[in-house]
Enzyme design. Sequence first.
Site, PDB file in Angstrom:
ATOM      1  N   ASP A 165       3.571   0.431  12.427  1.00 17.25           N
ATOM      2  CA  ASP A 165       2.420  -0.219  11.778  1.00 17.25           C
ATOM      3  C   ASP A 165       2.248  -1.671  12.224  1.00 17.25           C
ATOM      4  O   ASP A 165       1.221  -2.281  11.935  1.00 17.25           O
ATOM      5  CB  ASP A 165       2.555  -0.160  10.249  1.00 17.25           C
ATOM      6  CG  ASP A 165       2.483   1.267   9.738  1.00 17.25           C
ATOM      7  OD1 ASP A 165       1.980   2.132  10.467  1.00 17.25           O
ATOM      8  OD2 ASP A 165       2.946   1.518   8.608  1.00 17.25           O
ATOM      9  N   ILE A 179       6.073   6.986  17.560  1.00 23.88           N
ATOM     10  CA  ILE A 179       5.841   7.773  16.335  1.00 23.88           C
ATOM     11  C   ILE A 179       4.532   8.567  16.411  1.00 23.88           C
ATOM     12  O   ILE A 179       4.482   9.733  16.049  1.00 23.88           O
ATOM     13  CB  ILE A 179       5.813   6.856  15.077  1.00 23.88           C
ATOM     14  CG1 ILE A 179       6.961   5.845  15.088  1.00 23.88           C
ATOM     15  CG2 ILE A 179       5.755   7.675  13.783  1.00 23.88           C
ATOM     16  CD1 ILE A 179       8.295   6.291  14.597  1.00 23.88           C
ATOM     17  N   LYS A 209       0.843  -1.212   0.000  1.00 23.84           N
ATOM     18  CA  LYS A 209       0.000   0.000   0.000  1.00 23.84           C
ATOM     19  C   LYS A 209       0.868   1.248   0.000  1.00 23.84           C
ATOM     20  O   LYS A 209       0.676   2.157  -0.817  1.00 23.84           O
ATOM     21  CB  LYS A 209      -0.889  -0.026   1.249  1.00 23.84           C
ATOM     22  CG  LYS A 209      -1.554   1.290   1.584  1.00 23.84           C
ATOM     23  CD  LYS A 209      -2.457   1.178   2.787  1.00 23.84           C
ATOM     24  CE  LYS A 209      -1.839   1.524   4.122  1.00 23.84           C
ATOM     25  NZ  LYS A 209      -1.485   2.930   4.357  1.00 23.84           N
ATOM     26  N   ASN A 210       1.834   1.289   0.925  1.00 25.03           N
ATOM     27  CA  ASN A 210       2.596   2.523   1.094  1.00 25.03           C
ATOM     28  C   ASN A 210       3.658   2.734   0.020  1.00 25.03           C
ATOM     29  O   ASN A 210       4.343   3.749   0.018  1.00 25.03           O
ATOM     30  CB  ASN A 210       3.201   2.586   2.505  1.00 25.03           C
ATOM     31  CG  ASN A 210       2.114   2.842   3.540  1.00 25.03           C
ATOM     32  OD1 ASN A 210       0.989   3.244   3.193  1.00 25.03           O
ATOM     33  ND2 ASN A 210       2.419   2.601   4.804  1.00 25.03           N
ATOM     34  N   ARG A 243      -9.160  -0.528   3.749  1.00 20.62           N
ATOM     35  CA  ARG A 243      -8.286   0.519   3.224  1.00 20.62           C
ATOM     36  C   ARG A 243      -6.875  -0.007   2.962  1.00 20.62           C
ATOM     37  O   ARG A 243      -6.157   0.526   2.129  1.00 20.62           O
ATOM     38  CB  ARG A 243      -8.188   1.694   4.214  1.00 20.62           C
ATOM     39  CG  ARG A 243      -9.352   2.639   4.154  1.00 20.62           C
ATOM     40  CD  ARG A 243      -9.081   3.849   5.033  1.00 20.62           C
ATOM     41  NE  ARG A 243      -7.727   4.307   4.828  1.00 20.62           N
ATOM     42  CZ  ARG A 243      -6.813   4.495   5.783  1.00 20.62           C
ATOM     43  NH1 ARG A 243      -7.131   4.300   7.031  1.00 20.62           N
ATOM     44  NH2 ARG A 243      -5.610   4.907   5.494  1.00 20.62           N
ATOM     45  N   ARG A 251      -3.325  15.189  12.091  1.00 24.06           N
ATOM     46  CA  ARG A 251      -2.050  14.810  11.488  1.00 24.06           C
ATOM     47  C   ARG A 251      -1.494  15.978  10.675  1.00 24.06           C
ATOM     48  O   ARG A 251      -1.982  16.317   9.610  1.00 24.06           O
ATOM     49  CB  ARG A 251      -2.172  13.536  10.650  1.00 24.06           C
ATOM     50  CG  ARG A 251      -2.294  12.312  11.541  1.00 24.06           C
ATOM     51  CD  ARG A 251      -2.523  11.066  10.745  1.00 24.06           C
ATOM     52  NE  ARG A 251      -1.310  10.523  10.156  1.00 24.06           N
ATOM     53  CZ  ARG A 251      -1.303   9.451   9.367  1.00 24.06           C
ATOM     54  NH1 ARG A 251      -2.431   8.848   9.092  1.00 24.06           N
ATOM     55  NH2 ARG A 251      -0.185   8.997   8.877  1.00 24.06           N
ATOM     56  N   CYS A 306      -6.502   8.052   8.780  1.00 23.87           N
ATOM     57  CA  CYS A 306      -6.591   7.481  10.132  1.00 23.87           C
ATOM     58  C   CYS A 306      -6.237   8.537  11.178  1.00 23.87           C
ATOM     59  O   CYS A 306      -5.261   9.268  11.000  1.00 23.87           O
ATOM     60  CB  CYS A 306      -5.570   6.358  10.308  1.00 23.87           C
ATOM     61  SG  CYS A 306      -6.013   4.812   9.541  1.00 23.87           S
ATOM     62  N   ARG A 323      -5.229  10.440   3.648  1.00 22.66           N
ATOM     63  CA  ARG A 323      -3.987  11.119   4.007  1.00 22.66           C
ATOM     64  C   ARG A 323      -3.040  11.264   2.806  1.00 22.66           C
ATOM     65  O   ARG A 323      -2.395  12.289   2.626  1.00 22.66           O
ATOM     66  CB  ARG A 323      -3.306  10.312   5.127  1.00 22.66           C
ATOM     67  CG  ARG A 323      -1.902  10.726   5.499  1.00 22.66           C
ATOM     68  CD  ARG A 323      -1.859  11.935   6.382  1.00 22.66           C
ATOM     69  NE  ARG A 323      -0.496  12.330   6.698  1.00 22.66           N
ATOM     70  CZ  ARG A 323      -0.170  13.485   7.275  1.00 22.66           C
ATOM     71  NH1 ARG A 323      -1.106  14.341   7.618  1.00 22.66           N
ATOM     72  NH2 ARG A 323       1.075  13.791   7.529  1.00 22.66           N
TER      73      ARG A 323
HETATM   74  N1  EPU Z   1       4.729  14.656  11.079  1.00 21.08           N
HETATM   75  C1  EPU Z   1       4.701  15.982  11.389  1.00 21.08           C
HETATM   76  N2  EPU Z   1       4.555  16.883  10.369  1.00 21.08           N
HETATM   77  C2  EPU Z   1       4.437  16.497   9.075  1.00 21.08           C
HETATM   78  C3  EPU Z   1       4.466  15.137   8.764  1.00 21.08           C
HETATM   79  C4  EPU Z   1       4.617  14.214   9.805  1.00 21.08           C
HETATM   80  O1  EPU Z   1       4.779  16.360  12.554  1.00 21.08           O
HETATM   81  O2  EPU Z   1       4.305  17.375   8.208  1.00 21.08           O
HETATM   82  C5  EPU Z   1       4.875  13.682  12.179  1.00 21.08           C
HETATM   83  C6  EPU Z   1       3.761  12.671  12.284  1.00 21.08           C
HETATM   84  O3  EPU Z   1       2.625  13.188  12.942  1.00 21.08           O
HETATM   85  C7  EPU Z   1       4.433  11.534  13.036  1.00 21.08           C
HETATM   86  C8  EPU Z   1       5.862  11.615  12.555  1.00 21.08           C
HETATM   87  O4  EPU Z   1       6.001  12.876  11.909  1.00 21.08           O
HETATM   88  O5  EPU Z   1       4.380  11.783  14.398  1.00 21.08           O
HETATM   89  C9  EPU Z   1       6.306  10.565  11.605  1.00 21.08           C
HETATM   90  O6  EPU Z   1       5.319  10.335  10.653  1.00 21.08           O
HETATM   91  P1  EPU Z   1       5.678  10.125   9.138  1.00 21.08           P
HETATM   92  O7  EPU Z   1       5.570  11.450   8.456  1.00 21.08           O
HETATM   93  O8  EPU Z   1       6.904   9.307   8.949  1.00 21.08           O
HETATM   94  O9  EPU Z   1       4.469   9.249   8.763  1.00 21.08           O
HETATM   95  P2  EPU Z   1       3.830   9.301   7.395  1.00 21.08           P
HETATM   96  O10 EPU Z   1       4.869   9.553   6.389  1.00 21.08           O
HETATM   97  O11 EPU Z   1       2.623  10.164   7.444  1.00 21.08           O
HETATM   98  C10 EPU Z   1       4.115   6.751   6.783  1.00 21.08           C
HETATM   99  C11 EPU Z   1       3.159   5.635   6.506  1.00 21.08           C
HETATM  100  C12 EPU Z   1       2.478   5.252   7.804  1.00 21.08           C
HETATM  101  C13 EPU Z   1       3.544   4.816   8.787  1.00 21.08           C
HETATM  102  C14 EPU Z   1       4.570   5.930   8.974  1.00 21.08           C
HETATM  103  C15 EPU Z   1       5.705   5.575   9.868  1.00 21.08           C
HETATM  104  C16 EPU Z   1       2.458   6.110   4.272  1.00 21.08           C
HETATM  105  C17 EPU Z   1       1.354   6.490   3.372  1.00 21.08           C
HETATM  106  N3  EPU Z   1       2.173   6.093   5.550  1.00 21.08           N
HETATM  107  O12 EPU Z   1       3.317   7.806   7.288  1.00 21.08           O
HETATM  108  O13 EPU Z   1       1.612   4.186   7.504  1.00 21.08           O
HETATM  109  O14 EPU Z   1       2.941   4.532  10.013  1.00 21.08           O
HETATM  110  O15 EPU Z   1       5.095   6.335   7.708  1.00 21.08           O
HETATM  111  O16 EPU Z   1       6.374   4.498   9.372  1.00 21.08           O
HETATM  112  O17 EPU Z   1       3.539   5.793   3.824  1.00 21.08           O
HETATM  113  C18 EPU Z   1      -0.267   2.807   7.790  1.00 21.08           C
HETATM  114  O18 EPU Z   1       0.081   2.228   6.746  1.00 21.08           O
HETATM  115  O19 EPU Z   1      -1.150   2.373   8.567  1.00 21.08           O
HETATM  116  C19 EPU Z   1       0.407   4.056   8.144  1.00 21.08           C
HETATM  117  C20 EPU Z   1      -0.097   4.925   9.007  1.00 21.08           C
END
Ligand code: EPU
Length: 420
Positions: free
Chosen positions: A307, A329, A22-23, A400, A123, A116, A92
Amino acid sequence: MSKFIITGGRKLSGEIAVKGAKNAALKIIPAAILSEETITIHNLPQIEDVGKSFDLLTDLGAEIKWAGTSATINTKNINKIELNPKLADKFRTSVMFVGPMLARFGEVKFPHPGGCVIGAGSRPIDLFLEGFKAFGAMVKEEPGKYYHVKAPKLQAAEFFFPLVSVTVTESLMMTACLISGRTILRNCAMEPEIEALAEYLNKQGAKISGAGTPTIIIEGVAKLNAGSFEVIPDRIETGSFAIMAAATKSAVKITNCRPEHILSLLGIFDKIGVAYEKGRDWLLIKETKELKAYDVRTHEYPGFPTDLQSPYVILMTQANGTALIQETIYDRRLIWTDMLSQMGANIVMCDPHRVVINGPTKLYGKKLISPDLRAGIALVIAGLIAKGTTEIDNIYQIDRGYEKLDERLKKLGALISRVD
Ligand code: EPU
């Protein structure tokens, strides 16, 4: 709303094949905007969020042919710079369209993305905006309505991530592909999906080096060519099925996967008594006799993935001893665990980032609501262990990310049905 009804207490057996990640898929699809030529993607998971990404891309004016696990995309005729708010605020990863749109058109308007509720507030996207500003873009926000990001001319930049973020690393990497000059990104996330995205863009003519390490260097090119891409297997599905097999004390072979992407989990299996064999693209979980409790602290890749934290919590309810689970995280990824006390687990929340589980405990079937994708799969695993019947509502959240989960688990012998 659809529900899963699960009758627990049965062992699983047989083989289950992992779908495309997915990601990874959710980044490859918007990356198609970077090229005016046709892009082909194989091994796409057939999940809600892929469908939503295609809807958003179609709304922008792209042509998409999607059949089964393959799709072709041509974005040559994109004719607007605004992401449809009705579509974009539903998930997202609509935010992954912003960088490619900015790189190709110098401008993009979009709403705050949905998804989510597992992190602070709704977020944040502050880091994305900070990154685009580093490239010379101006950001205007109409609170509650939209963001407008615009740059007369984007400039290559050096950017240090104040915190490690998967999607922001990917966004800035994609954007920089079409910005003349050398961009250097430091303190990058290192997930396999980032490396896969870079490999794919390089095949189209991008010049990216260092993806999968903390420093990524991108030499901008004038355009990207046509491309063809095979989505890598989903490591979180792999880990979820492995935990499911261990928690139900079943022997299950997981195929079409890359065990090398879940070494942090396999290292823990070695300590807690889960026996397994692995090859390049398969993982055999053997019948577990007795599980030992073991503490886990989530960490960016290659550490233990957030995850897989929710499924691991369920595993620890079946283990001997006390396990401390620390979520580092996200702020709201342990809140759902109070449902497990209702099922009979002995679990204490110390604070929003830590729970202590004492095991093993018998679990009993209950009526539950899936709060998010990963807690959703965890509840399915709990239902498979529990005595009696478990009803899980709001399985839209599970759909999802896990393709046709019920059909695939039935083939392993699970008593699970979907009720609309
Ligand atoms: N964060 C900020 N500001 C931003 C972006 C992120 O503060 O502008 C914070 C987030 O709130 C979090 C931290 O940074 O506390 C790290 O989050 P990250 O940005 O790495 O997460 P993400 O890129 O939004 C991806 C995966 C997630 C997975 C995380 C961590 C995708 C689409 N999503 O999210 O996947 O948990 O990396 O590995 O790639 C899932 O598949 O269920 C999922 C949530």
